[in-house]
Scaffold this motif. Structure first.
Motif, PDB file in Angstrom:
ATOM      1  N   CYS A 219      -8.849   4.482   7.920  1.00 46.73           N
ATOM      2  CA  CYS A 219      -8.535   5.895   8.117  1.00 46.73           C
ATOM      3  C   CYS A 219      -7.271   6.184   7.311  1.00 46.73           C
ATOM      4  O   CYS A 219      -6.421   5.301   7.163  1.00 46.73           O
ATOM      5  CB  CYS A 219      -8.294   6.170   9.604  1.00 46.73           C
ATOM      6  SG  CYS A 219      -7.738   7.852   9.979  1.00 46.73           S
ATOM      7  N   GLY A 220      -7.157   7.373   6.828  1.00 44.24           N
ATOM      8  CA  GLY A 220      -5.947   7.783   6.102  1.00 44.24           C
ATOM      9  C   GLY A 220      -4.817   8.028   7.080  1.00 44.24           C
ATOM     10  O   GLY A 220      -4.324   9.155   7.220  1.00 44.24           O
ATOM     11  N   ASP A 221      -4.444   6.981   7.782  1.00 48.69           N
ATOM     12  CA  ASP A 221      -3.384   7.063   8.790  1.00 48.69           C
ATOM     13  C   ASP A 221      -2.948   5.638   9.094  1.00 48.69           C
ATOM     14  O   ASP A 221      -3.781   4.785   9.405  1.00 48.69           O
ATOM     15  CB  ASP A 221      -3.929   7.741  10.059  1.00 48.69           C
ATOM     16  CG  ASP A 221      -2.824   7.996  11.068  1.00 48.69           C
ATOM     17  OD1 ASP A 221      -2.422   9.157  11.211  1.00 48.69           O
ATOM     18  OD2 ASP A 221      -2.353   7.029  11.691  1.00 48.69           O
ATOM     19  N   SER A 222      -1.654   5.390   9.024  1.00 51.46           N
ATOM     20  CA  SER A 222      -1.181   4.006   9.131  1.00 51.46           C
ATOM     21  C   SER A 222      -1.487   3.377  10.491  1.00 51.46           C
ATOM     22  O   SER A 222      -1.603   2.163  10.593  1.00 51.46           O
ATOM     23  CB  SER A 222       0.314   3.934   8.841  1.00 51.46           C
ATOM     24  OG  SER A 222       1.030   4.703   9.766  1.00 51.46           O
TER      25      SER A 222
ATOM     26  N   GLY B 272      -4.754   1.343   7.771  1.00 51.62           N
ATOM     27  CA  GLY B 272      -4.505   2.651   7.191  1.00 51.62           C
ATOM     28  C   GLY B 272      -4.612   2.605   5.681  1.00 51.62           C
ATOM     29  O   GLY B 272      -4.299   1.592   5.057  1.00 51.62           O
ATOM     30  N   ILE B 273      -5.084   3.701   5.109  1.00 48.72           N
ATOM     31  CA  ILE B 273      -5.253   3.774   3.651  1.00 48.72           C
ATOM     32  C   ILE B 273      -4.680   5.091   3.130  1.00 48.72           C
ATOM     33  O   ILE B 273      -4.521   6.049   3.883  1.00 48.72           O
ATOM     34  CB  ILE B 273      -6.748   3.654   3.240  1.00 48.72           C
ATOM     35  CG1 ILE B 273      -7.608   4.712   3.954  1.00 48.72           C
ATOM     36  CG2 ILE B 273      -7.274   2.256   3.532  1.00 48.72           C
ATOM     37  CD1 ILE B 273      -9.074   4.741   3.516  1.00 48.72           C
TER      38      ILE B 273
ATOM     39  N   GLY C   9       6.509   2.883   6.880  1.00 48.95           N
ATOM     40  CA  GLY C   9       6.091   3.998   7.729  1.00 48.95           C
ATOM     41  C   GLY C   9       4.665   4.406   7.491  1.00 48.95           C
ATOM     42  O   GLY C   9       3.763   3.580   7.533  1.00 48.95           O
ATOM     43  N   SER C  10       4.486   5.669   7.175  1.00 49.96           N
ATOM     44  CA  SER C  10       3.160   6.287   7.140  1.00 49.96           C
ATOM     45  C   SER C  10       2.343   5.892   5.912  1.00 49.96           C
ATOM     46  O   SER C  10       2.877   5.430   4.909  1.00 49.96           O
ATOM     47  CB  SER C  10       3.359   7.797   7.176  1.00 49.96           C
ATOM     48  OG  SER C  10       2.212   8.471   6.755  1.00 49.96           O
ATOM     49  N   SER C  11       1.027   6.132   6.002  1.00 42.46           N
ATOM     50  CA  SER C  11       0.137   5.882   4.864  1.00 42.46           C
ATOM     51  C   SER C  11       0.082   7.087   3.934  1.00 42.46           C
ATOM     52  O   SER C  11      -0.607   7.052   2.925  1.00 42.46           O
ATOM     53  CB  SER C  11      -1.271   5.582   5.380  1.00 42.46           C
ATOM     54  OG  SER C  11      -1.773   6.699   6.076  1.00 42.46           O
TER      55      SER C  11
ATOM     56  N   ILE D  26       1.225  -0.283   2.108  1.00 42.32           N
ATOM     57  CA  ILE D  26       0.387   0.894   1.839  1.00 42.32           C
ATOM     58  C   ILE D  26       1.047   1.745   0.762  1.00 42.32           C
ATOM     59  O   ILE D  26       0.385   2.239  -0.146  1.00 42.32           O
ATOM     60  CB  ILE D  26       0.111   1.739   3.109  1.00 42.32           C
ATOM     61  CG1 ILE D  26      -0.450   0.862   4.230  1.00 42.32           C
ATOM     62  CG2 ILE D  26      -0.872   2.868   2.797  1.00 42.32           C
ATOM     63  CD1 ILE D  26      -0.773   1.613   5.527  1.00 42.32           C
TER      64      ILE D  26
ATOM     65  N   ASN E 142      -0.539   2.937  -2.761  1.00 38.23           N
ATOM     66  CA  ASN E 142      -0.596   4.368  -3.090  1.00 38.23           C
ATOM     67  C   ASN E 142       0.094   4.649  -4.422  1.00 38.23           C
ATOM     68  O   ASN E 142      -0.392   5.447  -5.233  1.00 38.23           O
ATOM     69  CB  ASN E 142       0.082   5.202  -2.005  1.00 38.23           C
ATOM     70  CG  ASN E 142      -0.748   5.290  -0.728  1.00 38.23           C
ATOM     71  OD1 ASN E 142      -1.945   5.034  -0.750  1.00 38.23           O
ATOM     72  ND2 ASN E 142      -0.118   5.655   0.364  1.00 38.23           N
TER      73      ASN E 142
END
Lengths: 463, 194
Positions: free
Chosen positions: A126-129, A143-144, B79-81, B105, B109
């Motif tokens: 999912c696009g979420d870590s 996450g991606i 942290g976040s993706s 990640i 990215n």
């Protein structure tokens, strides 16, 4: 060769290996939401390629959704637009969407396990870590970025280099009042926010074996806060019992076949890890963070570290805390119980159990935000909402809410919030907000006292 | 996608550890539905005061610094993706980040957006940060083919996945590759358990 749980799941999903390069990993389930998918859909359109396996994608609206008046149009035009785009894209590509108001709507990492979409031995992205949450089922889940979301749309696969393997074992029994959130905050405080980078973690030992699925999800959810690609726990009877009977779980003979396979998903004795850590459950007491990353945690009764460190100083300046100080007695005006880390039914049961018969402190704004419509329904069925109301708390509607403050739920500039969410980064819960991460129990105790209080049980009182 | 191999640039020194994606691009700017324009909010809450005025203490606002390289502290991009972080860096004009450690990640990215994350030893990073702070016109030379980075007489090599290196050099990306493998993926599905 002896294999770990991670090896078994990974290796069974490899479509092809490029010599001296990455592998093509097949993805069983792709979860999407409104924030990280629109640019991926645009990318497909630009290249004029279709979504390869729309039936293996499930969408939900969560990050931008309000937690009040969900029946009304969303006020914020940009949020509304992002949700409308998700609806259009899902309609266009025949993807199942649990939009705002749908009985299955909720935070992606709460609703997918609840519906039985998440199953042992799967690969999920999912696009979420915090996709790492689903590893609690013995799945490989991570996450991606949005470019990868587009890759999965186009091919149901990803090009990846196999990560390294770490095992973290915690043996013994947890003390009273110590929850799964404390276990993971403790581990991160000991190992640091970069310790898991390039690794998949297997959590092993009695503590995780005895943990509920909700607790395991909390632990795996925060494995990303150690920098790990994901965390996993071997599936067992607790897992099978949780999955059984859920909407998308296998049924009848199919379920029996699956269970026979799932039972093989455990690390072989003497399989090797790249790195191993071991902790003792009795060393863990309720935790709280004092700084601006999840690794800056202490036990409630400890003092903020001292020592010369520019990063520590920078974070204490932001939090307006002093080196060497105790957090006990620290006044707080906000408490947030929610997020994909701690918004499951078990979390609300813990809170209800503590606040029953007590009154919320007058200085506290407490936001109780269930992770999904199903959790909200269960709260009502179990009568927890009445306990909350009698204690002066208000239950809101499901969504990501004040975890990352993309909706209206923002902690004001300079205010302190004890939060059950996963990140205490600068401005995470709103510009200038100051977040202290803790378990639902510590959050509940804070809401009643209006300040941070000691809920640790002294060793002498233990039997 | 553009291609790149060698180039020379000055750099911005941002000597902060554990820079998380919420600092690179705060969540309130994630509501856009396209990839463009994130650069203006890169490091928003460090670059600007709450009243919208420029924070003159922040390195991106220092007139003496310029260039397309960001030199940052350990564990950059945790942290976040959110890929918006990589888009914001690229949109602002960064092609290369140099640090002693990256979150996974973020690293992926960045590479997918043809921003090269170069990992160097902590000692090298420190001397580079000091050199730029002392002399903002310090030029850094990056050679992707040779996998080297240098400034003055300080040279270092860096690792990069050979496949990702090829993608950067040829302006190629993963979707092209995966779509070329669809028949193999379909064959895999036939014998796959789920």
């Amino acid at each position: 060769m002896k294999k770990t749980l991670f090896d078994k799941v990974w290796d069974s999903h490899v479509v092809d290996s490029i010599p001296n390069g990455p592998q093509i990993l097949y993805i069983d389930k792709h979860l999407i939401h409104e924030v990280t998918s629109p640019q991926a859909f645009n990318e497909l359109k630009r290249r004029n390629i279709p979504v390869f396996r729309p039936k293996q994608i499930v969408a939900t609206a969560d990050h931008n959704t309000p937690t009040e008046n969900q029946h009304l149009p969303i006020k914020d035009a940009l949020s509304r637009n992002q949700l409308e785009k998700l609806q259009q894209n899902c309609d266009e590509h025949n993807i199942e969407l649990y939009a705002l108001g749908h009985e299955y709507n909720g935070i992606v990492h709460v609703m997918a396990p609840e519906l039985g979409i998440t199953q042992p031995g799967m690969t999920l992205v999912c696009g979420d870590s915090h996709t790492s949450t689903h590893g609690a089922f013995g799945a490989i889940a991570f996450g991606i970025g949005t470019s990868q979301v587009a890759q999965v749309f186009a091919s149901q696969s990803l090009l990846l280099k196999k990560p390294k393997k770490m095992r973290i074992t915690v043996n013994g029994s947890l003390r009273k009042n110590v929850l799964s959130k404390d276990v993971i905050l403790y581990i991160i405080s000991k190992l640091g926010t970069d310790s898991g980078t390039e690794h998949f973690i297997e959590f092993a030992g009695e503590v995780f074996e005895n943990m509920s699925m909700e607790g395991r999800m909390t632990v795996c959810n925060m494995s990303i806060e150690m920098g790990a690609r994901g965390g996993m726990i071997a599936p067992d009877e607790t897992t099978f019992a949780y999955v059984a009977g859920r909407k998308f779980a296998p049924k009848g003979a199919d379920f029996d076949t699956k269970i026979a396979h799932w039972k093989t998903l455990k690390t072989d004795a003497s399989a090797e890890f790249d790195i191993e850590y071991t902790f003792d459950a009795s060393d863990i007491t309720p935790m709280i963070t004092f700084g601006t990353n999840p690794g800056m945690g202490i036990q409630l009764t400890e003092n903020i570290p001292t020592g010369k460190d520019v990063n520590l100083e920078k974070s204490l300046e932001y939090m307006n805390f002093e080196k060497g100080a105790s957090l006990l007695g620290q006044k707080v005006n906000y408490v947030f119980i929610g997020s994909c880390t701690n918004s499951r039914i078990e979390d609300f049961r813990v809170v209800a159990d503590y606040v029953k018969g007590k009154q919320k402190a007058s200085n506290i704004n407490a936001w109780l935000v269930p992770g999904s419509q199903l959790v909200a329904k269960q709260i009502k069925e179990e009568g927890l909402d009445e306990i909350f109301e009698a204690s002066g708390f208000k239950l809101r509607q499901p969504g990501c809410s004040a975890c990352l403050a993309m909706n209206d739920d923002k902690i004001p500039d300079g205010e302190y919030c004890v939060s059950t969410s996963n990140r205490n980064f600068e401005g995470r819960q709103g510009q200038g907000s100051r977040t202290l991460l803790a378990s639902p129990l510590v959050a509940a105790a804070t809401a009643i006292a209006g300040k941070i209080v000691d809920i640790t049980i002294p060793v002498l009182e233990e039997v | 996608m553009s291609t790149f191999n060698t180039f020379t640039s000055t750099a911005f020194p941002l000597a902060v550890e554990n820079i998380d994606t919420d600092q690179i691009i705060p969540a309130r700017f994630l509501k856009a539905t396209d990839r463009e324009g994130f650069g203006e909010n890169l490091f928003r809450d460090w670059r600007y005061h709450k009243d919208g005025s420029e924070n003159t203490d922040f390195v991106l606002n220092h007139q003496q610094y310029s260039g397309s390289i960001l030199v940052a502290g350990h564990n950059f991009g945790c942290g976040s993706s959110r890929e918006h972080a990589a888009w914001a860096l690229k949109d602002f004009g960064f092609n290369v980040i140099i640090s002693s450690f990256y979150a996974d990640i973020f690293k992926g990215n960045a590479l997918n957006n043809h921003v090269l994350p170069i990992q160097v030893a902590p000692e090298y990073l420190n001397s580079l940060l000091q050199a730029i702070q002392k002399n903002p016109s310090t030029e850094i030379e990056v050679n992707l083919e040779a996998q080297t980075v240098s400034f003055g007489t300080h040279n270092a090599t860096f690792d990069i996945d050979p496949y990702k290196k090829m993608c950067l050099q040829k302006g190629y990306d993963d979707i092209d590759f995966l779509v070329s493998k669809l028949s193999k993926i379909e064959a895999f599905e036939q014998q796959h358990i789920y």
